[in-house]
Design an enzyme around this catalytic site. Structure first.
Site, mmCIF file in Angstrom:
data_model
loop_
_atom_site.group_PDB
_atom_site.id
_atom_site.type_symbol
_atom_site.label_atom_id
_atom_site.label_comp_id
_atom_site.label_asym_id
_atom_site.label_seq_id
_atom_site.Cartn_x
_atom_site.Cartn_y
_atom_site.Cartn_z
ATOM 1 N N ARG A 15 0.809 -1.234 0.000
ATOM 2 C CA ARG A 15 0.000 0.000 0.000
ATOM 3 C C ARG A 15 0.838 1.278 0.000
ATOM 4 O O ARG A 15 0.311 2.372 -0.196
ATOM 5 C CB ARG A 15 -0.962 -0.011 1.201
ATOM 6 N N GLN A 73 13.733 -14.032 4.747
ATOM 7 C CA GLN A 73 12.495 -14.802 4.653
ATOM 8 C C GLN A 73 11.989 -14.680 3.217
ATOM 9 O O GLN A 73 11.572 -13.602 2.794
ATOM 10 C CB GLN A 73 11.436 -14.242 5.614
ATOM 11 N N GLY A 137 -5.846 -8.000 14.939
ATOM 12 C CA GLY A 137 -6.134 -9.241 15.644
ATOM 13 C C GLY A 137 -6.795 -8.912 16.979
ATOM 14 O O GLY A 137 -6.337 -8.042 17.707
ATOM 15 N N TYR A 371 30.073 36.201 -1.325
ATOM 16 C CA TYR A 371 30.520 34.828 -1.105
ATOM 17 C C TYR A 371 31.830 34.817 -0.346
ATOM 18 O O TYR A 371 32.791 35.481 -0.748
ATOM 19 C CB TYR A 371 30.688 34.091 -2.446
ATOM 20 N N ASN A 391 37.946 31.067 -4.737
ATOM 21 C CA ASN A 391 38.733 30.118 -3.940
ATOM 22 C C ASN A 391 39.120 28.859 -4.703
ATOM 23 O O ASN A 391 39.884 28.050 -4.216
ATOM 24 C CB ASN A 391 37.953 29.724 -2.675
ATOM 25 N N TYR A 392 38.612 28.694 -5.902
ATOM 26 C CA TYR A 392 38.791 27.423 -6.623
ATOM 27 C C TYR A 392 39.423 27.707 -7.975
ATOM 28 O O TYR A 392 38.888 28.498 -8.763
ATOM 29 C CB TYR A 392 37.405 26.786 -6.789
HETATM 30 C C1 UD1 Z 1 -0.444 -8.501 12.617
HETATM 31 C C2 UD1 Z 1 -1.065 -9.457 13.621
HETATM 32 C C3 UD1 Z 1 -2.352 -8.843 14.157
HETATM 33 C C4 UD1 Z 1 -2.056 -7.499 14.776
HETATM 34 C C5 UD1 Z 1 -1.351 -6.598 13.789
HETATM 35 C C6 UD1 Z 1 -0.888 -5.348 14.484
HETATM 36 C C7 UD1 Z 1 -0.457 -11.657 12.813
HETATM 37 C C8 UD1 Z 1 -0.939 -12.884 12.134
HETATM 38 N N1 UD1 Z 1 -1.353 -10.697 12.976
HETATM 39 O O1 UD1 Z 1 -1.336 -8.408 11.534
HETATM 40 O O2 UD1 Z 1 -2.911 -9.693 15.139
HETATM 41 O O3 UD1 Z 1 -3.259 -6.892 15.230
HETATM 42 O O4 UD1 Z 1 -0.190 -7.240 13.247
HETATM 43 O O5 UD1 Z 1 -0.370 -4.429 13.562
HETATM 44 O O6 UD1 Z 1 0.672 -11.575 13.217
HETATM 45 N N2 UD1 Z 1 6.003 -9.666 8.021
HETATM 46 C C9 UD1 Z 1 7.107 -10.384 7.641
HETATM 47 N N3 UD1 Z 1 6.931 -11.538 6.932
HETATM 48 C C10 UD1 Z 1 5.695 -11.975 6.586
HETATM 49 C C11 UD1 Z 1 4.580 -11.218 6.980
HETATM 50 C C12 UD1 Z 1 4.762 -10.073 7.698
HETATM 51 O O7 UD1 Z 1 8.237 -10.007 7.950
HETATM 52 O O8 UD1 Z 1 5.627 -13.020 5.936
HETATM 53 C C13 UD1 Z 1 6.201 -8.439 8.790
HETATM 54 C C14 UD1 Z 1 5.658 -7.213 8.098
HETATM 55 O O9 UD1 Z 1 6.663 -6.609 7.302
HETATM 56 C C15 UD1 Z 1 5.278 -6.333 9.271
HETATM 57 C C16 UD1 Z 1 4.894 -7.326 10.346
HETATM 58 O O10 UD1 Z 1 5.473 -8.569 9.980
HETATM 59 O O11 UD1 Z 1 6.366 -5.572 9.739
HETATM 60 C C17 UD1 Z 1 3.383 -7.487 10.513
HETATM 61 O O12 UD1 Z 1 2.858 -8.007 9.336
HETATM 62 P P1 UD1 Z 1 1.467 -7.536 8.776
HETATM 63 O O13 UD1 Z 1 1.223 -8.226 7.475
HETATM 64 O O14 UD1 Z 1 1.361 -6.067 8.790
HETATM 65 O O15 UD1 Z 1 0.473 -8.170 9.841
HETATM 66 P P2 UD1 Z 1 -0.988 -7.709 10.121
HETATM 67 O O16 UD1 Z 1 -1.894 -8.327 9.126
HETATM 68 O O17 UD1 Z 1 -1.051 -6.245 10.273
#
Ligand code: UD1
Ligand code: MG
Length: 464
Positions: A15, A73, A137, A371, A391-392
Site C-alpha cells: 500500500r 524470509q 487481531g 561569497y 577560492n577554486y
Molecule cells: C499482525 C497481527 C495482528 C495485529 C497486527 C498489528 C499476525 C498474524 N497478525 O497483523 O494480530 O493486530 O499485526 O499491527 O501476526 N512480516 C514479515 N513476513 C511476513 C509477513 C509479515 O516479515 O511473511 C512483517 C511485516 O513486514 C510487518 C509485520 O510482519 O512488519 C506485521 O505483518 P502484517 O502483514 O502487517 O500483519 P498484520 O496483518 O497487520
C-alpha cells in the site's frame, strides 16, 4: 535473564506504492526500521535479529546496530513464518521480544514492561483498546472482556461478528520464553482465511500448555500504530512532531505554532528560545539562551549561541563539519551557511550571502550579496556587497586571509591564495590577485577614462 529481539521487516508494504522497501521510508529523518532499532538497542539484547525479505539487500545495507544480525524470509508466508526464520539464532534459555519494523514509535519503557511481564515464563502480549479495531487481531478473553483470562488472538479476517466487536487488539508486539516459542513456532499451520502462518496462533498453544498469557498496554496509541500507506506515515509524522513540540514547550521553548515545526534529529534548546513557524531542524542543532529563529529557516547540524537572531528564510547546512553561530550574531534573511561556517560574536551576515568553510571573527560584517569560501576573516572586517573569494582554481581550493579592520569595497574578486593585511582598504570593483599590504588602499581596476567630444552613434535618416 538473557534477551533476544526479533524485528519483522520482510513485508512488501504494497500500500505504500513505492519502489523503496516500506521499512526504509523515513519518519522524522530516520527510517522506520532505524527508529525501532534505536529503541530496541536500549534494551541491550544479546542478539537482535531482523527478518528481511522484500528489498532485503537494500534494507540490510541501510541500517546497523550493535549485535544486529539479519535472516532472510523468502517467500513471505506470514508473521509466524517470519519468526520461524529467526528461531535458529535465538538462545533457548532466554526471552524473545518480537517487534515490527513498521511500527516505529514504540518506546523502550513499553518494551521493558512487556519483557518484565513475561518474566521468563509467561507469554506477554502488548495490547491496546482501540475505538475502531478494524483490521487488527482481537484479544479473546474468557468471561470479562477486559479482565478475563486470555484464550487466544483471532485475526480480523477469521473473526466472528461477535469477536469483531472486541476492541482490545494485539499490537504485533509480544515477549515469550524462547524455548517454548520455538516449540510453538514448529507447530504452526496455515489453515486460516489468509493461508498464512500466523504468529498469533502461538497464544492458543500457550493456553493449551497452561502457560500464563498476560497483557500489558501501550500508554499512547501512536506507539503501536503501524505504517502501511503514505497517509499513515504522514499521520504518524505529525503525531511524532506534536509530541516533540510539546516536550520542547514544557521545557520553556516558545513555539509560534507547535503544528508548524519539524525536527528531524535532535534539537537542544537553552532558556528563552523562540522559534517562529515552518522551521525545519535536521541532524543535531543546539540553540543557546535567548536565540530567536524566524520563520522558514532550515537548519542542519549547527550550534547557535546565546542571543543570536536568525532572520527568515535562512538555510544552514552544517553537514559533517558543522556550522557555528556566535553569541548575538545576526544572520539573514536569505542567508546560506554551509559546512565549516564559523561566525564569531556579533557577526552580521545579511541577505544573499553564502559562507562556506570560513571563520569570521567578532564584529565582522558581510551584509549583502557576497561569497566567502575558505576564508579567514578578522575582527570588524566590512566585506562589501557583491564581493567574492575566488577560492577554486579548477583543481584546488585556496585560502583567503583578511586581517582585522579591513574594508573590502563592493564587487571585489579576491583571487586566492591571498592575504590582505590588517586595516587595509580594497577599492570597489577590484580583482585582487596579489596580497594587499596592511593599512593601505589597494585598488585593482582600470582607471576611468573620459573622452571629450565623443558622440553616441545615431541612426541615419531613412532615404526618400
Ligand atoms: C499482525 C497481527 C495482528 C495485529 C497486527 C498489528 C499476525 C498474524 N497478525 O497483523 O494480530 O493486530 O499485526 O499491527 O501476526 N512480516 C514479515 N513476513 C511476513 C509477513 C509479515 O516479515 O511473511 C512483517 C511485516 O513486514 C510487518 C509485520 O510482519 O512488519 C506485521 O505483518 P502484517 O502483514 O502487517 O500483519 P498484520 O496483518 O497487520
Ligand atoms: Mg500490519
Amino acid at each position: 535473564m538473557a534477551l533476544d529481539i526479533v524485528i519483522m521487516a520482510a513485508g512488501k508494504g504494497t500500500r505504500m506504492k513505492s519502489a523503496l522497501p516500506k521499512v526504509l521510508h523515513r519518519l522524522a529523518g530516520l527510517s522506520l526500521l532505524e527508529h525501532v532499532l534505536h529503541s530496541a538497542s536500549t534494551l541491550h539484547a544479546q542478539r537482535i535479529v531482523a527478518v528481511t525479505g522484500h528489498g532485503a539487500e537494500q534494507v540490510e545495507a541501510a541500517v546497523s546496530a550493535p549485535n544486529l544480525q539479519f535472516v532472510r524470509q523468502s517467500p513471505q508466508l506470514g508473521t509466524g513464518h517470519a519468526v520461524q526464520q529467526a528461531a535458529p539464532l535465538l538462545h533457548d534459555e532466554g526471552v524473545t521480544l518480537i517487534l515490527n519494523g513498521d511500527v516505529p514509535l514504540i518506546e523502550p519503557d513499553t518494551m521493558r514492561a512487556l519483557v518484565d511481564a513475561c518474566a521468563g515464563r509467561h507469554l506477554a502480549l502488548l495490547t491496546i483498546v482501540l475505538p475502531d479495531p478494524t483490521g487488527y487481531g482481537r484479544v479473546v478473553r474468557s468471561g470479562d472482556p477486559v479482565g478475563g483470562t486470555i484464550e487466544g488472538i483471532v485475526e480480523h479476517k477469521d473473526a466472528t461478528p461477535a469477536q469483531r466487536r472486541i476492541k482490545e487488539v494485539y499490537t504485533g508486539v509480544m515477549a515469550a520464553p524462547t524455548a517454548a516459542l520455538k516449540r510453538w513456532l514448529a507447530a504452526l499451520t496455515n489453515d486460516n482465511a489468509a493461508g498464512e502462518y500466523y504468529l498469533t496462533d502461538v497464544v492458543a498453544m500457550a493456553v493449551r500448555e497452561h502457560v500464563g498469557v498476560v497483557a500489558t498496554h501501550a500508554h499512547d496509541e501512536a506507539e503501536v500504530l503501524g505504517v502501511n500507506s503514505p497517509l499513515q506515515l504522514a499521520d504518524l509524522e505529525r503525531r511524532y512532531q506534536r509530541r516533540l513540540a510539546e516536550r520542547l514547550m514544557e521545557a520553556g521553548v516558545r513555539l509560534a505554532d507547535p503544528a508548524r515545526l519539524d525536527v528531524r534529529g535532535e534539537l537542544l534548546c537553552g532558556q528563552d528560545v523562540e522559534i517562529d513557524v515552518n522551521c525545519v531542524f535536521e541532524g543535531r542543532v543546539e540553540l543557546g539562551d535567548g536565540v530567536r529563529i524566524s520563520s522558514h529557516c532550515v537548519i542542519r547540524n549547527a550550534r547557535i549561541e546565546a542571543g543570536a537572531v536568525i532572520h527568515p528564510f535562512t538555510h544552514m547546512d552544517g553537514e559533517a563539519s558543522g556550522v557555528r553561530i556566535g553569541p548575538r550574531a545576526l544572520v539573514g534573511p536569505f542567508a546560506r551557511l554551509r559546512p565549516g561556517a564559523d561566525l564569531g560574536e556579533d557577526v552580521h551576515i545579511g541577505n544573499f550571502v553564502e559562507v562556506k568553510n570560513s571563520s569570521l571573527a567578532r564584529g565582522a560584517k558581510a551584509n549583502h550579496l557576497a561569497y566567502l569560501g575558505d576564508a579567514t576573516v578578522g575582527e570588524k572586517v566590512n566585506y562589501g556587497a557583491g564581493s567574492i573569494t575566488a577560492n577554486y582554481d579548477g583543481a584546488y581550493k585556496h585560502r583567503t586571509v583578511i586581517g582585522a579592520n579591513v574594508h573590502v569595497g563592493s564587487n571585489c574578486v579576491l583571487v586566492a591564495p591571498l592575504t590582505i593585511g590588517p586595516g587595509a582598504t580594497i577599492g570597489a570593483g577590484s580583482t585582487l590577485s596579489k596580497d594587499a599590504p596592511a593599512g593601505q588602499l589597494t585598488v585593482a581596476r582600470a582607471k576611468p577614462v573620459s573622452l571629450p567630444g565623443w558622440t553616441r552613434p545615431v541612426k541615419a535618416p531613412k532615404a526618400g
